[in-house]
Each structure stands twice: as C-alpha cells, then as structure tokens.
Design a protein around this motif. Structure first.
Motif, short mmCIF file in Angstrom:
data_model
loop_
_atom_site.label_atom_id
_atom_site.label_comp_id
_atom_site.label_asym_id
_atom_site.label_seq_id
_atom_site.Cartn_x
_atom_site.Cartn_y
_atom_site.Cartn_z
N SER A 149 0.84 -1.21 0.00
CA SER A 149 0.00 0.00 0.00
C SER A 149 0.87 1.26 0.00
O SER A 149 0.48 2.28 -0.59
CB SER A 149 -0.93 -0.01 1.21
OG SER A 149 -0.19 -0.03 2.43
N LEU A 150 2.03 1.20 0.65
CA LEU A 150 2.92 2.36 0.67
C LEU A 150 3.48 2.63 -0.73
O LEU A 150 3.58 3.79 -1.15
CB LEU A 150 4.07 2.12 1.65
CG LEU A 150 3.69 1.76 3.09
CD1 LEU A 150 4.94 1.61 3.94
CD2 LEU A 150 2.75 2.79 3.69
N MET A 151 3.83 1.56 -1.43
CA MET A 151 4.35 1.72 -2.79
C MET A 151 3.27 2.24 -3.73
O MET A 151 3.53 3.10 -4.59
CB MET A 151 4.91 0.39 -3.30
CG MET A 151 6.18 -0.05 -2.56
SD MET A 151 6.78 -1.68 -3.07
CE MET A 151 7.34 -1.33 -4.73
N TRP A 210 12.77 -1.35 0.35
CA TRP A 210 12.30 -0.29 -0.53
C TRP A 210 12.12 1.03 0.20
O TRP A 210 12.47 2.10 -0.32
CB TRP A 210 10.97 -0.71 -1.17
CG TRP A 210 10.30 0.40 -1.92
CD1 TRP A 210 10.60 0.84 -3.18
CD2 TRP A 210 9.24 1.23 -1.44
NE1 TRP A 210 9.80 1.90 -3.52
CE2 TRP A 210 8.95 2.16 -2.46
CE3 TRP A 210 8.52 1.29 -0.25
CZ2 TRP A 210 7.96 3.13 -2.33
CZ3 TRP A 210 7.53 2.25 -0.12
CH2 TRP A 210 7.25 3.16 -1.15
N GLU A 211 11.58 0.99 1.41
CA GLU A 211 11.27 2.23 2.15
C GLU A 211 12.50 3.11 2.34
O GLU A 211 12.46 4.31 2.06
CB GLU A 211 10.67 1.89 3.51
CG GLU A 211 9.27 1.30 3.44
CD GLU A 211 8.78 0.91 4.82
OE1 GLU A 211 8.02 1.69 5.42
OE2 GLU A 211 9.16 -0.18 5.29
N SER A 212 13.59 2.52 2.83
CA SER A 212 14.79 3.32 3.06
C SER A 212 15.45 3.73 1.74
O SER A 212 16.12 4.76 1.68
CB SER A 212 15.79 2.56 3.94
OG SER A 212 16.20 1.36 3.31
N SER A 213 15.25 2.93 0.69
CA SER A 213 15.89 3.26 -0.60
C SER A 213 15.29 4.52 -1.21
O SER A 213 15.98 5.28 -1.89
CB SER A 213 15.77 2.09 -1.58
OG SER A 213 14.43 1.94 -2.03
N TYR A 216 10.97 6.85 2.16
CA TYR A 216 9.52 7.03 2.12
C TYR A 216 9.00 7.86 3.29
O TYR A 216 9.37 7.65 4.45
CB TYR A 216 8.83 5.67 2.13
CG TYR A 216 7.31 5.77 2.18
CD1 TYR A 216 6.59 6.08 1.04
CD2 TYR A 216 6.63 5.61 3.38
CE1 TYR A 216 5.21 6.22 1.08
CE2 TYR A 216 5.25 5.73 3.43
CZ TYR A 216 4.55 6.03 2.28
OH TYR A 216 3.19 6.17 2.33
N CYS A 217 8.14 8.82 2.98
CA CYS A 217 7.45 9.64 3.98
C CYS A 217 5.96 9.65 3.63
O CYS A 217 5.59 9.49 2.46
CB CYS A 217 7.97 11.06 3.99
SG CYS A 217 9.74 11.20 4.33
N TRP A 321 16.78 4.75 9.11
CA TRP A 321 15.68 4.78 8.16
C TRP A 321 15.08 3.39 7.94
O TRP A 321 14.31 3.19 7.01
CB TRP A 321 16.18 5.34 6.81
CG TRP A 321 16.44 6.81 6.86
CD1 TRP A 321 15.97 7.71 7.76
CD2 TRP A 321 17.24 7.57 5.94
NE1 TRP A 321 16.41 8.97 7.48
CE2 TRP A 321 17.20 8.92 6.37
CE3 TRP A 321 17.97 7.24 4.80
CZ2 TRP A 321 17.88 9.94 5.69
CZ3 TRP A 321 18.65 8.26 4.13
CH2 TRP A 321 18.61 9.59 4.57
N LEU A 322 15.44 2.46 8.78
CA LEU A 322 14.95 1.09 8.63
C LEU A 322 13.91 0.79 9.69
O LEU A 322 14.14 1.01 10.88
CB LEU A 322 16.12 0.10 8.77
CG LEU A 322 15.81 -1.34 8.38
CD1 LEU A 322 15.73 -1.48 6.87
CD2 LEU A 322 16.87 -2.27 8.94
N ILE A 323 12.75 0.28 9.26
CA ILE A 323 11.70 -0.14 10.18
C ILE A 323 12.04 -1.57 10.64
O ILE A 323 12.14 -2.47 9.81
CB ILE A 323 10.32 -0.12 9.53
CG1 ILE A 323 10.00 1.29 9.01
CG2 ILE A 323 9.26 -0.59 10.52
CD1 ILE A 323 9.82 2.32 10.08
#
Length: 329
Positions: A149-151, A210-213, A216-217, A321-323
């Motif tokens: 959903s974030l992507m 992907w998020e840290s790459s 993502y905000c 930046w990593l969850i």
C-alpha cells in the motif's frame, strides 16, 4: 752482549707502546660509543620533528575497535544510522584492503558467508531496479505485504526512475541483532549510484528494503508545513543539534533540528527526554554525534496556532531509516 744501560730504555719503549696501544683501543671504543650516541640522537630528533598523528586517524582506529564505521575508505553511512556497516576481514572497498580481524559477523548478525552469496545479492538488487511494474518490484522487496500500500501511494504521482544496470559495486554485512542484513551500492550507466539495505529472509531469498531506498514519507515536507496536521505523520529525516535557540519549545523538553534528505527547509522538533519511548532516539543521536543522523519519526503540529517551525515528536520508528520487525505497523 746487551749494554746494561739499554735495559731501562727498552723497558720504557715497551711501556710506551703498550700505553699507545691501550689509548688506541680506548679511542676506538670511544668512537663507537660516540657514533651510537649520534645515531640515537638523530633518530630521536627526527621522531620529535615528525608531524603529530592526525586526530582523525586516531578516531578511525578507536572507531574500528568499537565496531563503528568512521573511515573514509569504507562505505558511506547506512540508512540504519548508528548501526554502521562492517567490512569483512580481507575484503576490499575501492581497492583498499581491510584487515580487521575482530569484526566478523556473529551468528544471526549480518549475513554470514556474504562473499559466497554475493551473486544472489546482486541478482536480487538488479531485479529490484530493473522491475517494470509494482508486482515485479514487490517480488524482491522486503516485507512486501506491508509495503504494498505504501508503494501504491508513493507511485501515484511518481514514475519509477529508469536506469541501465551496470554492477553491484560493493556489499558489506550490517550487524543488527536478530536480523541478517547487508549494505550495498548499485551502479548504473550514466546515473548516480544508489545505496540500499538488503535482508536475507528465512527462506534464503534476498530482498531490498524499498522504504529506506526511496526515504519514504507519508507526506512531502512542504505539504506537512503547509497543512500542519495534528495527527502523527511518518517522516524519514536527518536530525542534528539545533543551531539556534527556539523560545517556543515547551519547558523541560529537548529539541533537535530536522531536515528532509532532499527537500528544503528545517524544523525544530521537541520531545520529552524523560519519556522512555524516546530513549532510542537519544541513543541514535549520541552515537551519530548529533549531526545529520538518519531518523524515522512521527511528527505533528501541537495546534493550529503553533509556530510553523516547531513540531512535536510523537514516536520513533525503528532504527535510522529502517523499520525493524517489532516496530512494523
């Protein structure tokens, strides 16, 4: 027959010769001593005149001993922030060999036997960047069910960048308890390199975070300042010690200066240092020397009439930046 009067003369001559011989030997020994002393003096003099050890070099050595990354011959800071990437003994980065025998990853810390697994890492990273649609990218993305959903939200108004793959420049293990992570850099023809976090899953598959790459905000930095939401909003930011004193910060709170990795503008963010939930935030800032420390935070405006540059930190998500798994929501 020898004249009796010659005996004292012979005796005196012999004694003189013996004395000269002794003086000669003493002179030789003294010369050796003087030579050694001169050489020793020259060595000491040169050592004293040598330039002092560069403090940065001392810091690098101390950092290596404490297993934290600081050397300019190693990869740049990881999206994990304080969890610095480690170079395996004997590996190279930009042609510089590292001989750190004490930083081999422990079991279940970092990716074990990473050199042998490098082809599989490169395959996953290449597939990630060459993916032509969302499904292909999710196939090699870390935590695909959560980030789908974030992507979808992220790519609503963005077109995935196209780049021609060149190679995996380097990959090094990252020590994080309970996880098998690596930090890698991908290079492309005619484009800037991209550094990413890779995780080895339980099934042996490698997946890219992907998020840290993309850092993502949930909102753009400008939207956040314009809309000034009262609900906590997730951001990946860089935190530093404030450069100015903001009198609008509530009494008894600590403040840090936040900036977005790519967007302009800074904000003053405050939090309660006695609140246990912010313990990890303080630890990350301290280990990062309070300068451009990667952080994943939830931010909000305290009220509609509040200062536009002052925001409240409501939560800390993961590390850098990593969850992390226990912070996934």
């Amino acid at each position: 027959m020898t004249n009796p009067s010659d005996k004292p003369r012979v005796s005196r001559t012999k004694r003189r010769e013996e004395m000269l011989s002794l003086i000669s030997r003493l002179t030789g020994c003294l010369a050796i001593v003087i030579t050694v002393a001169v050489v020793f003096y020259v060595v000491i003099e040169r050592l004293e005149r040598s330039p002092p050890v560069d403090p940065a070099y001392t810091d690098v050595i101390e950092t290596m001993r404490s297993h934290q990354w600081q050397s300019s011959t190693q990869p740049p800071p990881s999206p994990l922030g304080v969890a610095r990437p480690k170079m395996a003994p004997g590996s190279t980065f930009n042609g510089a060999e590292t001989k750190l025998s004490d930083i081999m990853p422990l079991p279940n810390r970092g990716i074990v036997d990473l050199d042998q697994k490098r082809p599989l890492v490169e395959l996953a990273v290449r597939q990630f960047f060459e993916a032509e649609n969302l499904e292909q990218k999710l196939a090699v993305a870390r935590d695909p069910q959560r980030v789908r959903s974030l992507m979808e939200h992220y790519y609503q108004n963005r077109t995935p960048e196209k780049a021609t793959w060149q190679r995996l420049a380097w990959v090094v293990p990252v020590d994080e308890p309970g996880l098998r992570l690596a930090y890698a850099q991908a290079e492309f023809k005619g484009s800037d390199p991209v550094s990413i976090i890779v995780e080895e899953a339980e099934d042996g598959q490698f997946r890219v975070d992907w998020e840290s790459s993309v850092r993502y905000c949930e909102q753009t930095w400008q939207e956040f300042q314009s809309l000034r939401p009262g609900d906590p909003t997730l951001f990946r930011v860089l935190g530093s010690k404030p450069t100015s004193d903001d009198r609008s910060i509530p009494t008894g709170h600590s403040v840090i200066e936040l900036k977005h990795p790519t967007e302009k503008g800074t904000l003053q963010a405050y939090f309660s240092p006695t609140d246990p939930q912010f313990k990890s935030l303080v630890e990350q800032l301290e280990l990062g020397n309070w300068k451009n420390v990667p952080l994943t935070l939830r931010l909000c405006y305290p009220g509609p009439t509040s200062d536009t540059r002052s925001v409240r930190i409501t939560g800390v998500e993961g590390k850098g930046w990593l969850i992390l798994p226990n912070r996934r929501s």
